[in-house]
Design a protein around this motif. Structure first.
Motif, PDB file in Angstrom:
ATOM      1  N   GLN A 122       0.852  -1.179   0.000  1.00 49.88           N
ATOM      2  CA  GLN A 122       0.000   0.000   0.000  1.00 49.88           C
ATOM      3  C   GLN A 122       0.889   1.230   0.000  1.00 49.88           C
ATOM      4  OE1 GLN A 122      -2.753   1.704  -0.859  1.00 49.88           O
ATOM      5  NE2 GLN A 122      -3.916   0.102   0.169  1.00 49.88           N
ATOM      6  N   GLU A 123       0.376   2.351  -0.484  1.00 49.87           N
ATOM      7  CA  GLU A 123       1.108   3.622  -0.448  1.00 49.87           C
ATOM      8  C   GLU A 123       0.336   4.626   0.387  1.00 49.87           C
ATOM      9  OE1 GLU A 123       2.342   5.184  -4.202  1.00 49.87           O
ATOM     10  OE2 GLU A 123       3.482   3.388  -4.698  1.00 49.87           O
ATOM     11  N   TYR A 124       1.073   5.363   1.217  1.00 50.30           N
ATOM     12  CA  TYR A 124       0.470   6.364   2.091  1.00 50.30           C
ATOM     13  C   TYR A 124       1.208   7.681   1.944  1.00 50.30           C
ATOM     14  CZ  TYR A 124      -1.716   2.383   4.398  1.00 50.30           C
ATOM     15  OH  TYR A 124      -2.438   1.251   4.659  1.00 50.30           O
ATOM     16  N   GLY A 178      -3.834  11.217   9.204  1.00 51.99           N
ATOM     17  CA  GLY A 178      -3.851  10.522   7.920  1.00 51.99           C
ATOM     18  C   GLY A 178      -2.514  10.416   7.219  1.00 51.99           C
ATOM     19  N   PHE A 179      -1.459  10.946   7.821  1.00 47.98           N
ATOM     20  CA  PHE A 179      -0.150  10.910   7.182  1.00 47.98           C
ATOM     21  C   PHE A 179       0.750   9.851   7.811  1.00 47.98           C
ATOM     22  CE2 PHE A 179      -1.701  15.190   6.323  1.00 47.98           C
ATOM     23  CZ  PHE A 179      -1.527  15.242   4.947  1.00 47.98           C
ATOM     24  N   ALA A 180       1.571   9.235   6.965  1.00 49.36           N
ATOM     25  CA  ALA A 180       2.531   8.235   7.427  1.00 49.36           C
ATOM     26  C   ALA A 180       3.765   8.926   7.980  1.00 49.36           C
ATOM     27  CB  ALA A 180       2.920   7.326   6.260  1.00 49.36           C
ATOM     28  N   ARG A 181       4.381   8.264   8.965  1.00 50.63           N
ATOM     29  CA  ARG A 181       5.620   8.772   9.559  1.00 50.63           C
ATOM     30  C   ARG A 181       6.369   7.588  10.145  1.00 50.63           C
ATOM     31  NH1 ARG A 181       3.492  11.888  15.003  1.00 50.63           N
ATOM     32  NH2 ARG A 181       2.452  10.124  15.998  1.00 50.63           N
ATOM     33  N   ALA A 212      12.274  18.012   2.873  1.00 49.59           N
ATOM     34  CA  ALA A 212      12.095  19.373   2.367  1.00 49.59           C
ATOM     35  C   ALA A 212      10.705  19.558   1.766  1.00 49.59           C
ATOM     36  CB  ALA A 212      13.157  19.689   1.317  1.00 49.59           C
ATOM     37  N   GLY A 213       9.823  18.570   1.961  1.00 46.83           N
ATOM     38  CA  GLY A 213       8.505  18.623   1.325  1.00 46.83           C
ATOM     39  C   GLY A 213       7.389  18.940   2.287  1.00 46.83           C
ATOM     40  N   VAL A 214       6.237  19.233   1.709  1.00 44.88           N
ATOM     41  CA  VAL A 214       5.029  19.467   2.501  1.00 44.88           C
ATOM     42  C   VAL A 214       4.327  18.128   2.708  1.00 44.88           C
ATOM     43  CG1 VAL A 214       4.744  21.831   1.665  1.00 44.88           C
ATOM     44  CG2 VAL A 214       3.621  19.952   0.451  1.00 44.88           C
ATOM     45  N   ALA A 215       3.421  18.091   3.650  1.00 40.50           N
ATOM     46  CA  ALA A 215       2.686  16.858   3.941  1.00 40.50           C
ATOM     47  C   ALA A 215       1.977  16.362   2.687  1.00 40.50           C
ATOM     48  CB  ALA A 215       1.679  17.096   5.062  1.00 40.50           C
ATOM     49  N   GLY A 216       2.171  15.092   2.396  1.00 39.93           N
ATOM     50  CA  GLY A 216       1.527  14.471   1.254  1.00 39.93           C
ATOM     51  C   GLY A 216       2.256  14.636  -0.068  1.00 39.93           C
ATOM     52  N   GLN A 217       3.355  15.385  -0.080  1.00 39.65           N
ATOM     53  CA  GLN A 217       4.091  15.589  -1.334  1.00 39.65           C
ATOM     54  C   GLN A 217       4.677  14.280  -1.849  1.00 39.65           C
ATOM     55  OE1 GLN A 217       6.856  18.841  -1.236  1.00 39.65           O
ATOM     56  NE2 GLN A 217       7.854  18.237  -3.142  1.00 39.65           N
ATOM     57  N   ARG A 218       5.069  13.396  -0.937  1.00 41.08           N
ATOM     58  CA  ARG A 218       5.608  12.088  -1.310  1.00 41.08           C
ATOM     59  C   ARG A 218       4.785  10.998  -0.625  1.00 41.08           C
ATOM     60  NH1 ARG A 218      10.407  12.643  -3.976  1.00 41.08           N
ATOM     61  NH2 ARG A 218      11.532  14.561  -3.597  1.00 41.08           N
ATOM     62  N   THR A 219       4.881   9.793  -1.170  1.00 44.12           N
ATOM     63  CA  THR A 219       4.220   8.647  -0.558  1.00 44.12           C
ATOM     64  C   THR A 219       5.253   7.577  -0.223  1.00 44.12           C
ATOM     65  OG1 THR A 219       3.777   7.619  -2.705  1.00 44.12           O
ATOM     66  CG2 THR A 219       2.033   9.003  -1.773  1.00 44.12           C
ATOM     67  N   VAL A 220       4.904   6.761   0.748  1.00 46.29           N
ATOM     68  CA  VAL A 220       5.767   5.649   1.149  1.00 46.29           C
ATOM     69  C   VAL A 220       5.043   4.345   0.825  1.00 46.29           C
ATOM     70  CG1 VAL A 220       4.923   5.671   3.556  1.00 46.29           C
ATOM     71  CG2 VAL A 220       7.126   4.625   3.013  1.00 46.29           C
ATOM     72  N   ARG A 221       5.780   3.416   0.215  1.00 43.67           N
ATOM     73  CA  ARG A 221       5.238   2.074  -0.044  1.00 43.67           C
ATOM     74  C   ARG A 221       5.551   1.202   1.157  1.00 43.67           C
ATOM     75  NH1 ARG A 221       4.780  -0.147  -5.728  1.00 43.67           N
ATOM     76  NH2 ARG A 221       5.276  -2.068  -4.655  1.00 43.67           N
TER      77      ARG A 221
END
Length: 147
Positions: free
Chosen positions: A18-20, A40-43, A63-72
């Motif tokens: 899954q990706e979050y 709702g964000f992964a950490r 260096a990104g904002v919340a949700g800019q990247r996803t983690v598998r």
């Protein structure tokens, strides 16, 4: 009920993957236990988070904002990890395993996040853990209720 009269393509997920979306200004390293921060964000997992699974690769959102990247993440499977308190072979097939951060696993519930059960003891402090993000919290609550 109406049955299909034509093809209906559906969006399927990748089974146990899954990706979050990742929180802002953080890095999740490959192999880290991943938690959900309540918004709702992964950490990288923090004690008490809902366990989402284990990160497949590093995700640098420093260096990104919340949700800019996803983690598998791998949500279900078996993983070999150090487990505090699993000192003997009697840990086979049984005790619940909890995480207090993204790389600290223990048999102590406390405020920690349930992630699964010991499947097999390897050596003192090292176990194969059968983890399932969708069942971890439910299993812990059920067992606590049975006590």
């Amino acid at each position: 009920m109406t049955t299909l009269a034509a093809n209906k393509p559906r969006a399927f997920e990748l089974g146990t993957i899954q990706e979050y979306p990742v929180i802002a200004a953080d890095i999740i390293f490959e192999g880290a236990a991943v938690g959900e921060n309540g918004a709702g964000f992964a950490r990288p997992l923090v004690a008490g988070d809902t366990f989402l699974g284990f990160a497949e690769t590093i995700v640098d959102n420093s260096a990104g904002v919340a949700g800019q990247r996803t983690v598998r993440v791998k949500r279900r499977g078996q993983v070999q990890v150090p487990v505090v308190g699993a000192a003997a072979i009697t840990a086979n097939d049984g005790p619940l395993v909890y995480a207090s951060d993204d790389d600290t696993f223990t048999l102590t519930a406390g405020a920690n996040s349930p992630i699964g059960r010991v499947s097999r003891w390897v050596e003192s402090g090292l176990c194969v853990v059968d983890f399932d993000a969708s069942l971890a919290a439910e299993t812990a609550a059920r067992i606590a209720g049975d006590a």
